[in-house]
Write a protein that holds these residues in place. Sequence first.
Motif, PDB file in Angstrom:
ATOM      1  N   GLY A   1       0.426  -1.381  -0.109  1.00  0.00           N
ATOM      2  CA  GLY A   1       0.014   0.048   0.258  1.00  0.00           C
ATOM      3  C   GLY A   1       0.619   1.238  -0.167  1.00  0.00           C
ATOM      4  N   ILE A   2       0.894   2.309  -0.680  1.00  0.00           N
ATOM      5  CA  ILE A   2       1.573   3.268  -1.333  1.00  0.00           C
ATOM      6  C   ILE A   2       0.393   4.402  -1.001  1.00  0.00           C
ATOM      7  N   THR A   3       0.755   5.604  -0.289  1.00  0.00           N
ATOM      8  CA  THR A   3       0.106   6.733   0.492  1.00  0.00           C
ATOM      9  C   THR A   3       0.876   7.813  -0.048  1.00  0.00           C
ATOM     10  N   GLY A   4       0.202   8.653   0.510  1.00  0.00           N
ATOM     11  CA  GLY A   4       1.172  10.728   0.432  1.00  0.00           C
ATOM     12  C   GLY A   4       0.601  11.234   0.411  1.00  0.00           C
ATOM     13  N   VAL A   5       0.694  12.353   0.898  1.00  0.00           N
ATOM     14  CA  VAL A   5      -0.197  14.004   0.533  1.00  0.00           C
ATOM     15  C   VAL A   5      -0.179  14.302  -0.638  1.00  0.00           C
ATOM     16  N   PRO A   6      -1.118  15.163  -0.940  1.00  0.00           N
ATOM     17  CA  PRO A   6      -1.122  15.050  -2.633  1.00  0.00           C
ATOM     18  C   PRO A   6       0.114  16.221  -3.007  1.00  0.00           C
ATOM     19  N   GLY A   7       0.994  16.381  -4.188  1.00  0.00           N
ATOM     20  CA  GLY A   7       1.817  16.618  -4.820  1.00  0.00           C
ATOM     21  C   GLY A   7       3.147  15.731  -3.591  1.00  0.00           C
ATOM     22  N   VAL A   8       2.632  14.644  -3.139  1.00  0.00           N
ATOM     23  CA  VAL A   8       4.211  13.592  -2.644  1.00  0.00           C
ATOM     24  C   VAL A   8       4.785  13.230  -4.052  1.00  0.00           C
ATOM     25  N   GLY A   9       3.877  12.765  -5.000  1.00  0.00           N
ATOM     26  CA  GLY A   9       4.779  12.544  -5.922  1.00  0.00           C
ATOM     27  C   GLY A   9       4.396  11.278  -5.858  1.00  0.00           C
ATOM     28  N   LYS A  10       3.362  10.484  -5.677  1.00  0.00           N
ATOM     29  CA  LYS A  10       3.018   9.151  -5.531  1.00  0.00           C
ATOM     30  C   LYS A  10       3.296   8.659  -7.213  1.00  0.00           C
ATOM     31  N   SER A  11       2.351   8.681  -7.726  1.00  0.00           N
ATOM     32  CA  SER A  11       2.133   8.402  -9.743  1.00  0.00           C
ATOM     33  C   SER A  11       3.977   8.336  -9.809  1.00  0.00           C
TER      34      SER A  11
ATOM     35  N   THR B   1      -3.410   4.974  -3.402  1.00  0.00           N
ATOM     36  CA  THR B   1      -4.371   5.785  -2.624  1.00  0.00           C
ATOM     37  C   THR B   1      -4.924   7.375  -2.902  1.00  0.00           C
ATOM     38  N   VAL B   2      -6.148   7.827  -2.444  1.00  0.00           N
ATOM     39  CA  VAL B   2      -6.782   8.638  -2.810  1.00  0.00           C
ATOM     40  C   VAL B   2      -5.574  10.430  -2.206  1.00  0.00           C
ATOM     41  N   GLY B   3      -4.695  10.019  -1.100  1.00  0.00           N
ATOM     42  CA  GLY B   3      -4.241  11.002   0.234  1.00  0.00           C
ATOM     43  C   GLY B   3      -3.883  10.258   1.538  1.00  0.00           C
ATOM     44  N   VAL B   4      -3.614  11.467   1.578  1.00  0.00           N
ATOM     45  CA  VAL B   4      -3.596  11.260   2.942  1.00  0.00           C
ATOM     46  C   VAL B   4      -4.656  11.401   3.702  1.00  0.00           C
ATOM     47  N   GLY B   5      -5.236  10.510   4.837  1.00  0.00           N
ATOM     48  CA  GLY B   5      -7.097  10.736   5.835  1.00  0.00           C
ATOM     49  C   GLY B   5      -7.004   9.844   5.376  1.00  0.00           C
ATOM     50  N   GLN B   6      -8.559   9.020   5.950  1.00  0.00           N
ATOM     51  CA  GLN B   6      -9.295   7.545   5.924  1.00  0.00           C
ATOM     52  C   GLN B   6      -9.052   6.735   5.488  1.00  0.00           C
ATOM     53  N   SER B   7      -8.142   6.735   4.937  1.00  0.00           N
ATOM     54  CA  SER B   7      -7.594   5.713   3.623  1.00  0.00           C
ATOM     55  C   SER B   7      -6.573   4.957   4.034  1.00  0.00           C
ATOM     56  N   GLU B   8      -5.793   5.793   5.028  1.00  0.00           N
ATOM     57  CA  GLU B   8      -5.219   4.429   5.435  1.00  0.00           C
ATOM     58  C   GLU B   8      -5.143   2.800   6.697  1.00  0.00           C
ATOM     59  N   THR B   9      -6.347   3.240   6.787  1.00  0.00           N
ATOM     60  CA  THR B   9      -6.409   1.856   7.801  1.00  0.00           C
ATOM     61  C   THR B   9      -6.860   0.826   6.790  1.00  0.00           C
TER      62      THR B   9
ATOM     63  N   LEU C   1       3.727   1.238   3.133  1.00  0.00           N
ATOM     64  CA  LEU C   1       4.851   2.821   2.570  1.00  0.00           C
ATOM     65  C   LEU C   1       3.540   4.292   2.031  1.00  0.00           C
ATOM     66  N   VAL C   2       4.723   5.059   3.014  1.00  0.00           N
ATOM     67  CA  VAL C   2       3.922   6.902   3.486  1.00  0.00           C
ATOM     68  C   VAL C   2       5.528   7.088   3.000  1.00  0.00           C
ATOM     69  N   LEU C   3       5.239   7.927   1.500  1.00  0.00           N
ATOM     70  CA  LEU C   3       6.397   8.574   0.624  1.00  0.00           C
ATOM     71  C   LEU C   3       5.526  10.106   1.335  1.00  0.00           C
ATOM     72  N   MET C   4       6.589  11.376   2.047  1.00  0.00           N
ATOM     73  CA  MET C   4       7.297  12.552   2.687  1.00  0.00           C
ATOM     74  C   MET C   4       7.355  13.327   2.177  1.00  0.00           C
ATOM     75  N   LEU C   5       7.118  14.535   1.944  1.00  0.00           N
ATOM     76  CA  LEU C   5       8.260  15.711   1.425  1.00  0.00           C
ATOM     77  C   LEU C   5       9.582  16.411   1.923  1.00  0.00           C
TER      78      LEU C   5
ATOM     79  N   LYS D   1      11.348  13.471  -4.005  1.00  0.00           N
ATOM     80  CA  LYS D   1      11.923  14.369  -3.799  1.00  0.00           C
ATOM     81  C   LYS D   1      13.279  14.403  -3.638  1.00  0.00           C
ATOM     82  N   ALA D   2      14.088  13.402  -3.163  1.00  0.00           N
ATOM     83  CA  ALA D   2      15.275  13.668  -2.653  1.00  0.00           C
ATOM     84  C   ALA D   2      16.400  14.939  -4.093  1.00  0.00           C
ATOM     85  N   ASP D   3      15.953  14.536  -5.067  1.00  0.00           N
ATOM     86  CA  ASP D   3      17.034  14.706  -6.213  1.00  0.00           C
ATOM     87  C   ASP D   3      17.081  16.288  -5.731  1.00  0.00           C
ATOM     88  N   ASP D   4      15.580  17.394  -5.491  1.00  0.00           N
ATOM     89  CA  ASP D   4      15.707  18.446  -6.010  1.00  0.00           C
ATOM     90  C   ASP D   4      16.083  18.234  -4.593  1.00  0.00           C
TER      91      ASP D   4
END
Length: 327
Positions: free
Chosen positions: A59-69, A155-163, A173-177, A202-205
Amino acid sequence: MTGGSPKTAVTAEMVAKGDRAALARAITLMESRRPDHREAARALLQELMPRTGHAVRIGITGVPGVGKSTAIDTLGSMLTEKGHRVAVLAVDPSSTRTGGAILGDKTRMARLAVDPDAFIRPSPSSGTLGGVAAKTRETMLLCEAAGFDVILVETVGVGQSETAVADLTDFFLVLMLPGAGDELQGIKKGILELADLIAVNKADDAGAKAKAAAAEYKAALHILAPASPTWTPPVLTISGLTGQGLDELWIKVLEHRKRLEATGELSAKRRAQDTKWMWALVHERLYERLHHDWALRQRVPEIEKAIADGALSPNAGASEIVKLLGI
């Protein structure tokens, strides 16, 4: 066993042979709301069940804009190059008009979209709690039966979907900025407790910021009890754009699986997930009956009006509806 729409039929044998068109039709059948389609879908899945359960489920989640896709596109491509067959189940927000998926993950995963060893299925969340599509679990099982050995659930993003996603997968897996100072302010404790690995993307930037963020997350994890007594969630810095750190991430996924298999935790976790999913389906079917049974639909507005007028308490109203359901 045959099941399908009036125009097309799909068999368990076709899915098991890895026929991509058959797999797509089987998933569409599974998502259908028609009673005859649902009965055919249940029979099809039951026949395919012995072929499921062997894939690595992430499972992969993270805030919108974190670059999940982008991260999934690069990770999935790396895995197919290693000889794996990868299925991506990307749960999209639903259109309020059509109910269909609106983000179009295939356009955001350019390499996987044309990879013969990958399968992408955008699914509308259709208002399901937490943004996890109602049939995500069944879709995952169909993909496993078709020979895909790595399943990535975005998932769509960080919210109730994690559980909900944690209850579907083996590894979360949780992606962070980068920029942990601000990020930690808004992170729910529950997200960190669910994580099997945190990856600062986004460790490259922002290399320095990413390392600083990773240190902050490591410190935060130290004060939380890990989900497994045999696994301490690592924190990595990665780049979904360049692929930096993704090899190490995959090594950690395999290490986690090996440890949980050795202790029996993986099989126990999946058994618990199966039980939870059964009850979720029970609730779903009761809800559907409430909204589609003609006699119930006639009576419910009267009960609602009585509650609104103060003639009936919510508790009494609920009891009336339960009686109508025959429970």
